[in-house]
Scaffold this motif. Sequence first.
Motif, PDB file in Angstrom:
ATOM      1  N   PRO A   1       0.816  -1.231   0.000  1.00 60.29           N
ATOM      2  CA  PRO A   1       0.000   0.000   0.000  1.00 60.29           C
ATOM      3  C   PRO A   1       0.842   1.270   0.000  1.00 60.29           C
ATOM      4  O   PRO A   1       0.391   2.315  -0.466  1.00 60.29           O
ATOM      5  CB  PRO A   1      -0.825  -0.107   1.282  1.00 60.29           C
ATOM      6  N   GLY A   2       2.075   1.166   0.465  1.00 60.39           N
ATOM      7  CA  GLY A   2       2.952   2.347   0.487  1.00 60.39           C
ATOM      8  C   GLY A   2       3.247   2.884  -0.902  1.00 60.39           C
ATOM      9  O   GLY A   2       3.618   4.066  -1.059  1.00 60.39           O
ATOM     10  N   ALA A   3       3.066   2.035  -1.927  1.00 62.45           N
ATOM     11  CA  ALA A   3       3.358   2.466  -3.309  1.00 62.45           C
ATOM     12  C   ALA A   3       2.204   3.281  -3.905  1.00 62.45           C
ATOM     13  O   ALA A   3       2.334   3.825  -5.009  1.00 62.45           O
ATOM     14  CB  ALA A   3       3.659   1.253  -4.189  1.00 62.45           C
ATOM     15  N   LYS A   4       1.088   3.355  -3.156  1.00 60.74           N
ATOM     16  CA  LYS A   4      -0.072   4.095  -3.698  1.00 60.74           C
ATOM     17  C   LYS A   4       0.278   5.548  -3.993  1.00 60.74           C
ATOM     18  O   LYS A   4      -0.223   6.141  -4.946  1.00 60.74           O
ATOM     19  CB  LYS A   4      -1.247   4.046  -2.709  1.00 60.74           C
ATOM     20  N   ARG A   5       1.168   6.122  -3.181  1.00 58.98           N
ATOM     21  CA  ARG A   5       1.491   7.549  -3.406  1.00 58.98           C
ATOM     22  C   ARG A   5       2.221   7.731  -4.749  1.00 58.98           C
ATOM     23  O   ARG A   5       2.062   8.743  -5.415  1.00 58.98           O
ATOM     24  CB  ARG A   5       2.271   8.126  -2.233  1.00 58.98           C
ATOM     25  N   HIS A   6       2.988   6.707  -5.168  1.00 54.69           N
ATOM     26  CA  HIS A   6       3.669   6.804  -6.461  1.00 54.69           C
ATOM     27  C   HIS A   6       2.642   6.736  -7.597  1.00 54.69           C
ATOM     28  O   HIS A   6       2.744   7.438  -8.598  1.00 54.69           O
ATOM     29  CB  HIS A   6       4.691   5.684  -6.627  1.00 54.69           C
ATOM     30  N   VAL A   7       1.667   5.843  -7.426  1.00 57.63           N
ATOM     31  CA  VAL A   7       0.622   5.723  -8.454  1.00 57.63           C
ATOM     32  C   VAL A   7      -0.148   7.038  -8.550  1.00 57.63           C
ATOM     33  O   VAL A   7      -0.459   7.512  -9.654  1.00 57.63           O
ATOM     34  CB  VAL A   7      -0.324   4.531  -8.155  1.00 57.63           C
ATOM     35  N   TRP A   8      -0.414   7.632  -7.397  1.00 55.51           N
ATOM     36  CA  TRP A   8      -1.150   8.897  -7.418  1.00 55.51           C
ATOM     37  C   TRP A   8      -0.319   9.980  -8.112  1.00 55.51           C
ATOM     38  O   TRP A   8      -0.850  10.781  -8.889  1.00 55.51           O
ATOM     39  CB  TRP A   8      -1.575   9.293  -6.003  1.00 55.51           C
ATOM     40  N   ASP A   9       0.991   9.978  -7.877  1.00 53.22           N
ATOM     41  CA  ASP A   9       1.865  10.929  -8.591  1.00 53.22           C
ATOM     42  C   ASP A   9       1.754  10.708 -10.103  1.00 53.22           C
ATOM     43  O   ASP A   9       1.678  11.657 -10.886  1.00 53.22           O
ATOM     44  CB  ASP A   9       3.339  10.733  -8.165  1.00 53.22           C
ATOM     45  N   ASP A  10       1.740   9.426 -10.513  1.00 50.60           N
ATOM     46  CA  ASP A  10       1.643   9.116 -11.951  1.00 50.60           C
ATOM     47  C   ASP A  10       0.288   9.562 -12.515  1.00 50.60           C
ATOM     48  O   ASP A  10       0.205  10.085 -13.630  1.00 50.60           O
ATOM     49  CB  ASP A  10       1.849   7.606 -12.186  1.00 50.60           C
ATOM     50  N   MET A  11      -0.765   9.355 -11.727  1.00 53.30           N
ATOM     51  CA  MET A  11      -2.103   9.764 -12.181  1.00 53.30           C
ATOM     52  C   MET A  11      -2.187  11.288 -12.297  1.00 53.30           C
ATOM     53  O   MET A  11      -2.843  11.821 -13.192  1.00 53.30           O
ATOM     54  CB  MET A  11      -3.193   9.239 -11.228  1.00 53.30           C
ATOM     55  N   LYS A  12      -1.509  11.984 -11.403  1.00 56.35           N
ATOM     56  CA  LYS A  12      -1.522  13.457 -11.478  1.00 56.35           C
ATOM     57  C   LYS A  12      -0.827  13.922 -12.755  1.00 56.35           C
ATOM     58  O   LYS A  12      -1.285  14.851 -13.418  1.00 56.35           O
ATOM     59  CB  LYS A  12      -0.872  14.064 -10.227  1.00 56.35           C
ATOM     60  N   LEU A  13       0.270  13.227 -13.116  1.00 53.60           N
ATOM     61  CA  LEU A  13       0.945  13.557 -14.380  1.00 53.60           C
ATOM     62  C   LEU A  13      -0.002  13.333 -15.557  1.00 53.60           C
ATOM     63  O   LEU A  13      -0.096  14.153 -16.479  1.00 53.60           O
ATOM     64  CB  LEU A  13       2.170  12.642 -14.580  1.00 53.60           C
ATOM     65  N   LEU A  14      -0.673  12.158 -15.516  1.00 56.51           N
ATOM     66  CA  LEU A  14      -1.587  11.805 -16.605  1.00 56.51           C
ATOM     67  C   LEU A  14      -2.735  12.809 -16.718  1.00 56.51           C
ATOM     68  O   LEU A  14      -3.031  13.315 -17.816  1.00 56.51           O
ATOM     69  CB  LEU A  14      -2.114  10.379 -16.370  1.00 56.51           C
ATOM     70  N   MET A  15      -3.349  13.127 -15.580  1.00 57.34           N
ATOM     71  CA  MET A  15      -4.498  14.040 -15.614  1.00 57.34           C
ATOM     72  C   MET A  15      -4.059  15.439 -16.066  1.00 57.34           C
ATOM     73  O   MET A  15      -4.780  16.114 -16.795  1.00 57.34           O
ATOM     74  CB  MET A  15      -5.179  14.115 -14.237  1.00 57.34           C
ATOM     75  N   ALA A  16      -2.862  15.853 -15.646  1.00 58.67           N
ATOM     76  CA  ALA A  16      -2.399  17.176 -16.054  1.00 58.67           C
ATOM     77  C   ALA A  16      -2.251  17.230 -17.573  1.00 58.67           C
ATOM     78  O   ALA A  16      -2.677  18.187 -18.214  1.00 58.67           O
ATOM     79  CB  ALA A  16      -1.069  17.490 -15.375  1.00 58.67           C
ATOM     80  N   ARG A  17      -1.692  16.160 -18.162  1.00 57.44           N
ATOM     81  CA  ARG A  17      -1.526  16.164 -19.632  1.00 57.44           C
ATOM     82  C   ARG A  17      -2.857  16.053 -20.353  1.00 57.44           C
ATOM     83  O   ARG A  17      -3.008  16.528 -21.476  1.00 57.44           O
ATOM     84  CB  ARG A  17      -0.645  14.994 -20.069  1.00 57.44           C
ATOM     85  N   MET A  18      -3.819  15.398 -19.677  1.00 62.49           N
ATOM     86  CA  MET A  18      -5.146  15.287 -20.299  1.00 62.49           C
ATOM     87  C   MET A  18      -5.950  16.569 -20.126  1.00 62.49           C
ATOM     88  O   MET A  18      -7.025  16.705 -20.685  1.00 62.49           O
ATOM     89  CB  MET A  18      -5.923  14.113 -19.676  1.00 62.49           C
TER      90      MET A  18
END
Length: 240
Positions: free
Chosen positions: A219-236
């Motif tokens: 579960p500690g890796a969730k923050r990395h996934v959220w960082d990746d999703m923020k990158l994705l949403m920003a580009r979208m």
Amino acid sequence: MAGHSVRAIKQRLESLAAAGVTDLPRPRSGQAEAATPSIARVAPPRPAAVAAAGREQALEVIRREVADCRRCEPLACSRHTTVFGSGSPTARVCFLGEAPGADEDLSGLPFVGRAGQLLTKIIEACTLTRDEVYILNVLKCRPPDNRQPLPGEIANCRGYFERQLEAIAPEFICCLGTTAAQALLQTTEPIGQLRGRWFTHGAAHVICTYHPSYLLRNPGAKRHVWDDMKLLMARMGIEL
Ligand code: URA
């Protein structure tokens, strides 16, 4: 024509036609005088609807091939059903996973088990819904005991997921985990090095992140996934 000049009716018809209205309801009895000359019976389909129908048709052709596929005979023998993919054929973003698990093999739908429920939460945290995106896997059959897909199995399925992506033509692809990232990008780099960076696949922008199953164990890796999703949403261009 009481109350209406021929000119006013003509103008009204012209403006309806300009707005794309090409068929009007029949007048109820007693309203015959309001009857209008018919313009055309069927409205021309709008371009977006045409695009969606074309993609759906293309996906349907692939779906049928997948349903009958026996390229990996052991998987074809052990599967309950193939798992093609689900979501919008005009999705801006596709999420590419690894292979069906037990729940997916029974239901025929991708990402419906525990990992799938977590993926749904991630998608919703991005202010999207599963119906707006498209979810698919590299493999369409469940590997026994949820083992990792073999290189030969990925090679056998490559044509299917590549054609699905070609039919949908998403602007963005998010690879979930090592298998999806390495299969799509044809690399051997580990997911820890692939995540958080941008790649391309045809015209699509590709981002990789950890697989939801990995998040269930770490579960500690969730923050990395959220960082990746923020990158994705920003580009979208989607504000979070
Ligand atoms: N894991 C995947 O990669 N895909 C699924 O559909 C379910 C679990």
